[in-house]
Write a protein that holds these residues in place. Structure first.
Motif: not given
Length: 187
Positions: A152-153, A162-164, A168-170, A182-183
């Motif tokens: 995903l780019q 993020a909502p999936l 904590d992506l950060d 993921v999902a």
């Protein structure tokens, strides 16, 4: 007369077909080249995000007490400095320092590395690494069949993902990775 082998398909092949992808042969794989048009999709990725099926890439698992030493001999980067949960871009080199392929090196554990190589060179790269593996406990496995990869780019990628995921992506940072979902699916 030789019969040409059918192109390999990623686990998402049928999804691509249902979504109307224009499929082409690439490095022995039937891959989507675009859905609505190259320029429209290029703009979408530059302005928002795009999802790419890169499941055709090769994955080489390198494990054992001298795995890091082996990969340091085969790549120009300092693998021992790579913390667990981080990856770096590198090159797979000959003994003379010339490139065979470019690759990503993932540090899964202290003695557990994953090399992601180009689809077109996968078999040769696996053999190159395997032929240079130490006999003292380093295993080299073509693990490509165990992985499906999505990239995903684009500037909105993190906001879309993020909502999936509970991850904590950060906190991951650049070239960071961690097991999560993921999902609702393991990732």
């Amino acid at each position: 007369m030789a019969v040409e082998a059918a192109a390999a398909r990623t686990p998402l092949h049928d999804c691509h077909r249902r979504a109307g992808a224009r499929m082409v042969e690439f490095a022995g794989w039937e891959m989507p080249v675009h859905y609505s048009g190259v320029m429209q999709e290029h703009r979408a990725v530059r302005q928002a995000a795009g999802l790419f099926d890169v499941s055709h890439m090769g994955e080489i698992a390198v494990r054992g007490p001298r795995a890091v030493e082996l990969v340091e001999r085969l790549t120009p980067n300092h693998v021992a400095r790579l913390p667990v949960g981080r990856a770096h871009y590198s090159g797979l080199l000959t003994e003379r320092g010339t490139y065979l392929d470019d690759l990503l090196v993932y540090r899964l554990g202290e003695e557990d590395l994953l090399l992601v190589v180009n689809a077109a060179n996968r078999e040769e790269d696996v053999e190159w690494v395997r032929d240079r593996a130490f006999s003292s406990g380093v295993t080299v496995e073509d693990a490509s069949e165990r992985y499906a990869l999505l990239a995903l780019q684009g500037p909105a990628a993190a906001a879309i993902l993020a909502p999936l995921t509970p991850l904590d992506l950060d906190a991951l940072g650049y070239y960071g990775f961690a097991p999560s979902e993921v999902a609702g699916r393991p990732a």
